[in-house]
Design a protein around this motif. Sequence first.
Motif, PDB file in Angstrom:
ATOM      1  N   LEU A   2       0.799  -1.225   0.000  1.00 28.62           N
ATOM      2  CA  LEU A   2       0.000   0.000   0.000  1.00 28.62           C
ATOM      3  C   LEU A   2       0.832   1.275   0.000  1.00 28.62           C
ATOM      4  O   LEU A   2       0.303   2.356  -0.275  1.00 28.62           O
ATOM      5  CB  LEU A   2      -0.942   0.000   1.208  1.00 28.62           C
ATOM      6  N   ASN A   3       2.105   1.180   0.300  1.00 24.81           N
ATOM      7  CA  ASN A   3       2.973   2.351   0.270  1.00 24.81           C
ATOM      8  C   ASN A   3       3.247   2.734  -1.186  1.00 24.81           C
ATOM      9  O   ASN A   3       3.900   1.993  -1.917  1.00 24.81           O
ATOM     10  CB  ASN A   3       4.286   2.042   0.987  1.00 24.81           C
ATOM     11  N   PRO A   4       2.758   3.886  -1.640  1.00 29.49           N
ATOM     12  CA  PRO A   4       2.908   4.230  -3.058  1.00 29.49           C
ATOM     13  C   PRO A   4       4.357   4.391  -3.498  1.00 29.49           C
ATOM     14  O   PRO A   4       4.659   4.291  -4.691  1.00 29.49           O
ATOM     15  CB  PRO A   4       2.140   5.549  -3.180  1.00 29.49           C
ATOM     16  N   ALA A   5       5.250   4.616  -2.547  1.00 29.49           N
ATOM     17  CA  ALA A   5       6.657   4.776  -2.903  1.00 29.49           C
ATOM     18  C   ALA A   5       7.231   3.511  -3.533  1.00 29.49           C
ATOM     19  O   ALA A   5       8.251   3.561  -4.225  1.00 29.49           O
ATOM     20  CB  ALA A   5       7.470   5.150  -1.665  1.00 29.49           C
ATOM     21  N   ASN A   6       6.566   2.379  -3.301  1.00 26.10           N
ATOM     22  CA  ASN A   6       7.066   1.119  -3.848  1.00 26.10           C
ATOM     23  C   ASN A   6       6.588   0.833  -5.270  1.00 26.10           C
ATOM     24  O   ASN A   6       6.993  -0.156  -5.877  1.00 26.10           O
ATOM     25  CB  ASN A   6       6.675  -0.031  -2.922  1.00 26.10           C
ATOM     26  N   GLY A   7       5.691   1.670  -5.789  1.00 24.27           N
ATOM     27  CA  GLY A   7       5.323   1.592  -7.197  1.00 24.27           C
ATOM     28  C   GLY A   7       4.510   0.381  -7.600  1.00 24.27           C
ATOM     29  O   GLY A   7       4.484   0.009  -8.780  1.00 24.27           O
TER      30      GLY A   7
END
Length: 632
Positions: free
Chosen positions: A366-371
Motif C-alpha cells: 500500500l505504500n505508493p513509494a514502492n510503485g
Amino acid sequence: MHIRTAILLLPLLALPARAADAFSPVPASEQAQYRFNFRKVFFKDDAAFRSAEKAAERQVKEIEALKGKVTASPRNLYQAWKLADDFSVTFGRVYVYQYLQYAVNTRNTAPRDRAADTESRLAPRLAFVTTETQKLTPARFQEFLKAYPPLAKYRYPITESLRAKAHTLSLSDEELLGRTDPLMTKWQEDMYDLLLDRYPWGKVKDPATGKDLDVRQDEVTIGNSTDRDVRRQGAELTAAGYRAQRDLFAFDFVNRARTRNKLAQMRHFKNNLDARFFDIHLTYDDVQTAYSQILARGDLRKRLQTMQRARIQAFTGYDTVHSYDMTVVPPGVEKPRFTIDQATRIIEASTAYLGPEYNRELANLLNPANGRLDIVAGANRVPGAFTYTMQEGQSPFFDYGYQGFLDDVSTLAHESGHAVHQSMMNNARIPPATMGGPSFFTESYAIFNELVLADKLYREEKDPGRKVYYLEHLLQQMMGFYGTVRIAAVEKAGYEGVEKGTIKTADDLDRLTGEIGRKVSIWHDLEPAETNLLWSEVEHYYRSGTQYENYVFADLLAQTYFTMYKKDPAAFAKRFTALMRNGFNDTPTNLLKKFMGINLKDKATYNAVFAQQERYLNDLEQLYQSSVVSRQ
C-alpha cells in the motif's frame, strides 16, 4: 503522505467527506505515485527485460535437454520439476510486465500480443515434463521418493500430475494444443474488450459540480450520486450500451462455451465445467448440491433487498424505488468517501490482528513509494481490479479507477489479500509448483478481508446513520454470496445449454438469467429488462471463463472463517496465517481439515453461514426500527 497509524481510524470515520465538498480520491499531487513504477517493480531498463526474455528461452532449452529422460532417475525427475519452477518465475515476471503495460493503456496492444506470442511459443515445449512424469506408477514414484529425498519437495504437484493422467493427451497433441489454444480461446476476450471500447457509452451531467461524468469511467461515482436523475441516466445508458450489442455479446459467450467444451472433451471430460471441477477437487454432484443449497436460501438476500427498498421508499417518498436508488442514504446521513491515504489506514487497522508479518507485507503493497499500485482513473484502461501474484517478486495491484467509495476501499482490501498471501508464501520459500492451488482458497482469503473490514467499520462507528450504512454494506457483501451463485449457476447452465443446443441467442441467455436470478434477487421480477442482461456484463465470462464456481466456494469459506473469527480472533489468526504460509502441498479437503477443521461438504458448514447471515439481518432490522428518518 502514507500514514500507517491505526489509532487515526476513529477520527477519520467521524469526518467523512461531504457530498458537496470537492473530493479527490487520489489528490492531484499524489497521482504520479499511484502509477506503476515498472522500472522498480519489474526491470530496471529495457536491456534487463530483454535479458529476462532470453533467460526464459535458455531455461526452456535446459529443460528440453531432459526430454525422453525425465523418469530415467529420481534426480532427473527432481531436476525437471525444479527447472520448470525456475522458468515459471522468470517467464511470469516477463508476462506480467508486458500485460500490465496493456492494462494501463488498452490501445498499446503490442506488449500484450508479444507476451501471448512468447507464451504460446515457449510453454508447449515444456509439456513433455508432464507427459513423461505420468509414465510413473504411484508405486514407482514412492520408490523414487525413498531413493532421492529432495524429490519430496514436489510430492504433491507430481501426485496431482499422476491424478490427471487420464485427461492428458499425447505429447504431440499437448504441444499442438499449447500452440493453438490462444488462437481458439483468446479472441473472445479481445472481442469483449473491443465491444466495450467501441461503444459510445455517453456522459451524464452532474448538476452539483457541473462536470460531465463518463458512464464507463465514472460508473461508481454515478451510481453513488445523490442526484436521482444522474443515477437514472447512468443506469439507463449502461443498460442501453449492453442491450445495443447483446447479439454480439451472445455470439461471444456461445462461441467461448462451445470452444472450451470441445477442448475439455478432447481431454475426456464431459465438458469444460467438468474439467474445472476436477481441477479444484470437486465433482459435478458436489457443485450442483452446493448451488442447490445456496439457491434454496435466496430468501435471505431477497429479505435484505425488500427491507432496504421499503426503507428507502419511506424516507424518499418515491412512488417506485428502482435498483439505481438502492445507494441512497437517509437525510442527514453523509455517505463516506475516503482518499487513498485514508483507505490505507482503514485497511491496515482492520488486519492488525493478523500479526506483524501480514501487516508488514500489506504496508509494503500500500505504500505508493514502492510503485506497486496503479489506481488513477483514465481513458483506455482494462476494466476491473486485480492483483497479479508474483513468485519471488512484489505483486502489483491494478484498479480501473479508485473513486473513494466504500466499495473501492473494500476492493483494495480484497486484492491486497491476494498480494499478501503470495508474499507470505514467498517468505516461507514455498516452491512455485506448490504456490498455485484452487482459486477458491486464494479468493476466500481476499473475500474474508472485506468482511472483517466492513464489520470493524460497523462495530466501531458511533454515528447512528453511518452505523446503519456500514451494516448494510456488510450485509450486501454477505448476501453477495447469492449473487455469486447466480452468476456461477447461469454460466454452468449456459455451458450445458450450448452443448445441448438450447442456448444459442441473447434471448436464450436473458431467459436463463431470469429463471435462475429470481431465486435470489427481487430485481429479476421488478426490472427484468435490465437485470436479465446480467450475462453480458460479467467480464469473467469472457476473460477467464468458468471461474465463478471458485468464487462460490471461496465465499462459503470466507463466511465460515468469519464465524470462527468472531468467536476468537487471536486463535483464528494463528490458524489462518499458518494456512496462508503453507501453500498447497495437499488436497483442499486435507488442508482445510488440518489447519481450520472445516468440511465443505458438510451441511452444517452451510447452515452455520446461513444462521450468521440471519443474525446480522435481524440486527439491521432492529436498527431500522430504532432509527427515525424523515422524507427528503
